[in-house]
Motif scaffolding. Structure first.
Motif, PDB file in Angstrom:
ATOM      1  N   CYS A 125       0.790  -0.994  -0.031  1.00  0.00           N
ATOM      2  CA  CYS A 125      -0.133   0.101  -0.034  1.00  0.00           C
ATOM      3  C   CYS A 125       0.920   1.043   0.274  1.00  0.00           C
ATOM      4  O   CYS A 125       0.535   2.234  -0.857  1.00  0.00           O
ATOM      5  CB  CYS A 125      -0.866  -0.023   1.484  1.00  0.00           C
ATOM      6  SG  CYS A 125      -1.780   1.377   1.472  1.00  0.00           S
ATOM      7  N   VAL A 126       1.890   1.220   0.826  1.00  0.00           N
ATOM      8  CA  VAL A 126       2.647   2.380   0.906  1.00  0.00           C
ATOM      9  C   VAL A 126       3.352   2.851  -0.206  1.00  0.00           C
ATOM     10  O   VAL A 126       3.628   3.804  -0.957  1.00  0.00           O
ATOM     11  CB  VAL A 126       3.710   2.278   2.113  1.00  0.00           C
ATOM     12  CG1 VAL A 126       4.902   3.619   2.202  1.00  0.00           C
ATOM     13  CG2 VAL A 126       3.146   2.251   3.227  1.00  0.00           C
ATOM     14  N   ARG A 127       4.132   1.481  -0.906  1.00  0.00           N
ATOM     15  CA  ARG A 127       4.741   1.686  -2.276  1.00  0.00           C
ATOM     16  C   ARG A 127       3.890   1.967  -3.274  1.00  0.00           C
ATOM     17  O   ARG A 127       4.368   2.925  -4.268  1.00  0.00           O
ATOM     18  CB  ARG A 127       5.674   0.487  -2.334  1.00  0.00           C
ATOM     19  CG  ARG A 127       6.242   0.186  -1.300  1.00  0.00           C
ATOM     20  CD  ARG A 127       7.217  -1.300  -1.796  1.00  0.00           C
ATOM     21  NE  ARG A 127       7.996  -1.292  -3.272  1.00  0.00           N
ATOM     22  CZ  ARG A 127       8.737  -2.116  -3.705  1.00  0.00           C
ATOM     23  NH1 ARG A 127       8.782  -3.322  -3.030  1.00  0.00           N
ATOM     24  NH2 ARG A 127       9.389  -2.084  -4.843  1.00  0.00           N
ATOM     25  N   SER A 128       2.667   1.640  -3.212  1.00  0.00           N
ATOM     26  CA  SER A 128       1.662   2.075  -4.412  1.00  0.00           C
ATOM     27  C   SER A 128       1.445   3.316  -4.446  1.00  0.00           C
ATOM     28  O   SER A 128       0.898   4.046  -5.561  1.00  0.00           O
ATOM     29  CB  SER A 128       0.691   0.964  -4.438  1.00  0.00           C
ATOM     30  OG  SER A 128      -0.459   1.160  -3.495  1.00  0.00           O
ATOM     31  N   LEU A 129       1.364   4.070  -3.242  1.00  0.00           N
ATOM     32  CA  LEU A 129       0.780   5.225  -3.087  1.00  0.00           C
ATOM     33  C   LEU A 129       1.824   6.530  -3.072  1.00  0.00           C
ATOM     34  O   LEU A 129       1.826   7.645  -2.602  1.00  0.00           O
ATOM     35  CB  LEU A 129      -0.108   5.694  -2.218  1.00  0.00           C
ATOM     36  CG  LEU A 129      -1.460   4.747  -2.519  1.00  0.00           C
ATOM     37  CD1 LEU A 129      -2.436   4.878  -1.096  1.00  0.00           C
ATOM     38  CD2 LEU A 129      -2.144   5.392  -3.543  1.00  0.00           C
ATOM     39  N   SER A 130       3.399   5.809  -3.047  1.00  0.00           N
ATOM     40  CA  SER A 130       4.588   6.917  -2.522  1.00  0.00           C
ATOM     41  C   SER A 130       5.479   6.589  -4.093  1.00  0.00           C
ATOM     42  O   SER A 130       5.620   7.545  -4.841  1.00  0.00           O
ATOM     43  CB  SER A 130       4.694   6.326  -1.220  1.00  0.00           C
ATOM     44  OG  SER A 130       5.418   4.990  -1.267  1.00  0.00           O
ATOM     45  N   CYS A 131       6.307   5.851  -3.853  1.00  0.00           N
ATOM     46  CA  CYS A 131       7.431   5.515  -4.730  1.00  0.00           C
ATOM     47  C   CYS A 131       7.062   4.954  -6.027  1.00  0.00           C
ATOM     48  O   CYS A 131       7.588   5.180  -7.125  1.00  0.00           O
ATOM     49  CB  CYS A 131       8.885   4.877  -4.148  1.00  0.00           C
ATOM     50  SG  CYS A 131       8.400   3.461  -3.280  1.00  0.00           S
ATOM     51  N   GLU A 132       6.198   3.997  -6.050  1.00  0.00           N
ATOM     52  CA  GLU A 132       5.946   3.175  -7.121  1.00  0.00           C
ATOM     53  C   GLU A 132       4.680   3.618  -7.789  1.00  0.00           C
ATOM     54  O   GLU A 132       3.867   3.075  -7.822  1.00  0.00           O
ATOM     55  CB  GLU A 132       5.628   1.517  -6.657  1.00  0.00           C
ATOM     56  CG  GLU A 132       6.870   0.838  -5.914  1.00  0.00           C
ATOM     57  CD  GLU A 132       7.996   0.667  -6.851  1.00  0.00           C
ATOM     58  OE1 GLU A 132       8.035   1.111  -8.098  1.00  0.00           O
ATOM     59  OE2 GLU A 132       9.151   0.227  -6.291  1.00  0.00           O
TER      60      GLU A 132
END
Length: 579
Positions: A125-132
């Motif tokens: 979730c964090v990666r999908s809405l931040s860096c990726e």
């Protein structure tokens, strides 16, 4: 499919949050998760979507149970959540769908109950809405690793009249450990997830337009431009997705969509265990596909060069020039890219044998297996193509050269299956040749209508089939061994059509192995004729028809196999072993 589908949201106050996730449970649910259901406690309804039947219901818990579950949940605390971070109300038991076919349960809640799964989903979730994030911050992307799983993520915006920039950021992610499976499912997931997103955005857009019509926020914000943004909204920084879409049944609908997505994506791809090296048919098909791709690339490059060099043509000339290419190449288009009609006239070899009769079918099958030219003369193109599609199953893929329909006779070196119009004249030397068989299709008179088998759809009852050859097969001729075995399988009514097809595959593979041995023995090792005769006796193919069949089928060997044998012979280790 062993995966987790989750809806994530980037909260302006708390950052990336998981709103709703659906996971697959193969084992029975934990004790107390669903054993105390009663008609009064939970809704139970039968649903059917896309041919998949599931029984959906809410898990029923007492308030004490709901509180204990939430207290032990690995999710964030209540103080760290706002309306925009929360999907289900406190104490809500979630949703369960029971798959009747596989006894698999699809469970939906805000967070996975297992701590390890919670950590994986949280990180995705964090990666999908931040860096990726893909360019434009809206669209699909793939990321992941072996330790934390692989993720298909699709980010999107939802309209909100009270949000910064009048929109909020969400993503739908699919997490699984099998990278290859997830990549192969990309087109399917992209289409279905895009449909879910379009539905959410459509609902939110209606609410946004209604709110803007009643109280335009843009003008109000411009009047209070120097007021701190978060404070001037009177605490309305967080709004739930149900409020943004004005849909109280949103989470139940999302559960149904996510459960169906997991079910459908898991059943569309199946794994097959391949034992040993690929068959010759597989190798030949791969080589033909590679040749077609190279030919299309070269054709595209040549067209691009011609467009750069070609002068401007008068009106009407360009169309005539372009139509010449396909017309000249159409005669050989059936060799690699021809596709049969969807509703075949001849359904199987057994069906063709019933229509033609046993003697005529045996003569036709003998010429097919020997590699002689098979000519069909008929005005029905679909009939000819279906006949070739059935007859080609008796040969290896590399031995099949088809011109499905032509307005002139083509020589045997160009094709061994040729479809002709009834008015085409066949050369006399072909009519009397022992290396050709002709099937003429005439309109049958009412008095000569032949009976057909029960498989026929009455479309063949109006035709009469005449099979002729310059060298008819005698009734007492033994013929090749494979032909006798094929006829034995076709006459055995205890075998279904599918079983006969598998028998044919096994027979072809058996005789292709004999062809490989003979090719290495004669072409690679260059053994004398006496040794070749001994080898044929050992292979059980010393009869004249069997020898002719092996020599013809040798032309169907793949280039990969031939080059492999030749490279092995030329290697120093092979020469040393011979010496």
């Amino acid at each position: 499919m062993n995966a987790i589908v989750a809806l994530c949201h980037f909260c302006e106050l708390h950052g990336p949050r998981t709103l709703f996730c659906t996971e697959v449970l193969h084992a029975p649910l934990p004790q107390g998760a669903g054993n105390e259901d009663s008609p009064g406690q939970g809704e139970q309804a039968e649903e059917e979507e896309g041919g998949i039947q599931m029984s959906s219901r809410m898990r029923a818990h007492s308030p004490a149970e709901g509180a204990s579950v939430e207290s032990s949940s690995p999710g964030p605390k209540k103080s760290d959540m706002c309306e925009g971070c929360r999907s289900l109300a406190a104490g809500h038991p979630g949703y369960i769908s029971h798959d009747k076919e596989t006894s698999i349960k699809y469970v939906s809640h805000q967070h996975p109950s297992h701590p390890q799964l919670f950590s994986i989903v949280r990180q995705a979730c964090v990666r999908s809405l931040s860096c990726e994030v893909c360019p434009g911050r809206e669209g699909p992307i793939f990321f992941g690793d072996e330790q934390h799983g692989f993720v298909f993520s699709h980010t999107f915006f939802i309209k909100d009249s009270l949000a910064r920039g009048f929109q909020r950021w969400y993503s739908i992610i699919t997490i699984m450990m099998d990278r290859i499976y997830l990549i192969n499912s990309w087109p399917f997931l992209l289409g279905k997830v895009r449909g879910i997103i379009d539905e959410l955005q459509g609902k939110a857009l209606k609410v946004f337009e209604a709110e803007q019509f009643g109280c335009p926020q843009r003008a109000q914000r411009m009047n209070t431009a120097f007021t701190p943004f978060l404070h001037q909204r009177n605490g309305n920084a967080a709004r739930s997705l149900t409020s943004l879409t004005s849909d109280d049944n949103l989470w139940a609908c999302l559960h149904t969509s996510f459960a169906w997505l997991l079910k459908a994506c898991g059943s569309r791809l199946t794994e097959k265990l391949l034992e040993g090296a690929p068959t010759e048919d597989t190798l030949v098909q791969m080589e033909k596909l590679a040749d077609l791709e190279e030919e299309s690339e070269s054709w595209d490059n040549s067209e691009a060069e011609e467009e750069e060099k070609a002068p401007v043509l008068p009106e009407g000339t360009e169309g005539r020039e372009l139509t010449q290419g396909p017309a000249e190449s159409s005669s050989l288009s059936g060799c690699g890219s021809w596709q049969p009609r969807k509703l075949p006239v001849f359904k199987s070899l057994r069906h063709m044998r019933q229509v033609l009769g046993a003697p005529s079918f045996r003569m036709l099958a003998w010429h097919v297996l020997m590699g002689n030219q098979v000519i069909w003369k008929s005005g029905d193109v679909d009939l000819v193509q279906s006949a070739f599609e059935v007859l080609r199953t008796m040969l290896p893929v590399g031995c099949v050269r088809i011109i499905p329909y032509s307005s002139q006779y083509e020589e045997a070196y160009r094709c061994n299956f040729l479809g002709l119009s009834p008015h085409v004249q066949i050369p006399p030397h072909v009519l009397s040749s022992e290396f050709a068989v002709i099937v003429e299709v005439h309109a049958a008179a009412r008095s000569t209508l032949h009976p057909v088998g029960c498989e026929d759809d009455q479309s063949l009852s109006k035709y009469e089939f005449v099979v002729t050859s310059g060298s008819p097969v005698a009734a007492d001729r033994v013929g090749p061994t494979i032909l006798n075995k094929i006829e034995a399988a076709l006459t055995n009514q205890n075998l279904s059509v599918d079983v006969v097809d598998q028998c044919l595959v096994c027979l072809k593979e058996e005789w292709m192995n004999k062809v490989k041995v003979l090719f290495k023995f004669t072409k690679v090792d260059s053994r004398p004729k006496e040794d070749t005769q001994k080898l044929l006796s050992i292979l059980g193919a010393s009869e004249e028809d069997n020898v002719k069949l092996l020599k013809f089928w040798m032309t169907g060997l793949s280039k990969t196999y031939k080059s492999h044998l030749m490279s092995t012979v030329r290697s120093p280790t092979a020469s040393e072993s011979r010496n």
